[in-house]
Motif scaffolding. Structure first.
Motif, PDB file in Angstrom:
ATOM      1  N   SER A  10     -58.048 -34.633  26.214  1.00  0.00           N
ATOM      2  CA  SER A  10     -57.026 -35.623  25.862  1.00  0.00           C
ATOM      3  C   SER A  10     -55.741 -35.323  26.617  1.00  0.00           C
ATOM      4  O   SER A  10     -55.603 -34.273  27.255  1.00  0.00           O
ATOM      5  N   LEU A  11     -54.799 -36.254  26.541  1.00  0.00           N
ATOM      6  CA  LEU A  11     -53.465 -36.064  27.088  1.00  0.00           C
ATOM      7  C   LEU A  11     -52.478 -35.990  25.934  1.00  0.00           C
ATOM      8  O   LEU A  11     -52.633 -36.681  24.930  1.00  0.00           O
ATOM      9  N   VAL A  12     -51.457 -35.163  26.094  1.00  0.00           N
ATOM     10  CA  VAL A  12     -50.414 -35.008  25.083  1.00  0.00           C
ATOM     11  C   VAL A  12     -49.189 -35.778  25.578  1.00  0.00           C
ATOM     12  O   VAL A  12     -48.612 -35.433  26.614  1.00  0.00           O
ATOM     13  N   LYS A  13     -48.817 -36.813  24.854  1.00  0.00           N
ATOM     14  CA  LYS A  13     -47.757 -37.718  25.306  1.00  0.00           C
ATOM     15  C   LYS A  13     -46.381 -37.071  25.423  1.00  0.00           C
ATOM     16  O   LYS A  13     -45.579 -37.488  26.244  1.00  0.00           O
ATOM     17  N   ASP A  14     -46.088 -36.067  24.616  1.00  0.00           N
ATOM     18  CA  ASP A  14     -44.743 -35.491  24.644  1.00  0.00           C
ATOM     19  C   ASP A  14     -44.605 -34.305  25.604  1.00  0.00           C
ATOM     20  O   ASP A  14     -43.607 -33.593  25.575  1.00  0.00           O
ATOM     21  N   ARG A  15     -45.569 -34.126  26.489  1.00  0.00           N
ATOM     22  CA  ARG A  15     -45.502 -33.091  27.526  1.00  0.00           C
ATOM     23  C   ARG A  15     -45.249 -33.770  28.871  1.00  0.00           C
ATOM     24  O   ARG A  15     -45.636 -34.921  29.070  1.00  0.00           O
ATOM     25  N   PRO A  16     -44.623 -33.059  29.826  1.00  0.00           N
ATOM     26  CA  PRO A  16     -44.409 -33.649  31.160  1.00  0.00           C
ATOM     27  C   PRO A  16     -45.733 -33.935  31.866  1.00  0.00           C
ATOM     28  O   PRO A  16     -46.728 -33.248  31.631  1.00  0.00           O
ATOM     29  N   SER A  17     -45.722 -34.950  32.740  1.00  0.00           N
ATOM     30  CA  SER A  17     -46.930 -35.252  33.503  1.00  0.00           C
ATOM     31  C   SER A  17     -47.314 -34.028  34.329  1.00  0.00           C
ATOM     32  O   SER A  17     -46.450 -33.233  34.720  1.00  0.00           O
TER      33      SER A  17
END
Length: 69
Positions: free
Chosen positions: A26-33
């Motif tokens: 998954s991707l964590v939205k509140d982390r930088p790309s």
């Protein structure tokens, strides 16, 4: 009967294959790309790993890595 978790992990070096995306990725939205990938199987994110390529769906767990895909 206990299900083997790594049966759900795609074969090869990536967190996806022709059947879809690994259910543990998954991707964590509140982390930088490029630092926002997360693996529920490892319970770790890019920011906790030396190579940190989960954001790009590069497999970090090593499960089924050398299997034909």
């Amino acid at each position: 009967m206990v299900e083997n978790k790594n049966n759900k992990i795609p074969k090869g070096p990536y967190c996806y294959n022709e059947n879809g995306i690994c259910p543990y990725w998954s991707l964590v939205k509140d982390r930088p790309s490029q630092e926002n990938g997360y693996c529920k199987y490892l319970k770790k994110g890019d920011w906790e790993l030396e190579t940190g390529l989960l954001w790009d769906q590069c497999k970090e767990c090593g499960e089924n890595f050398d299997d034909d895909f």
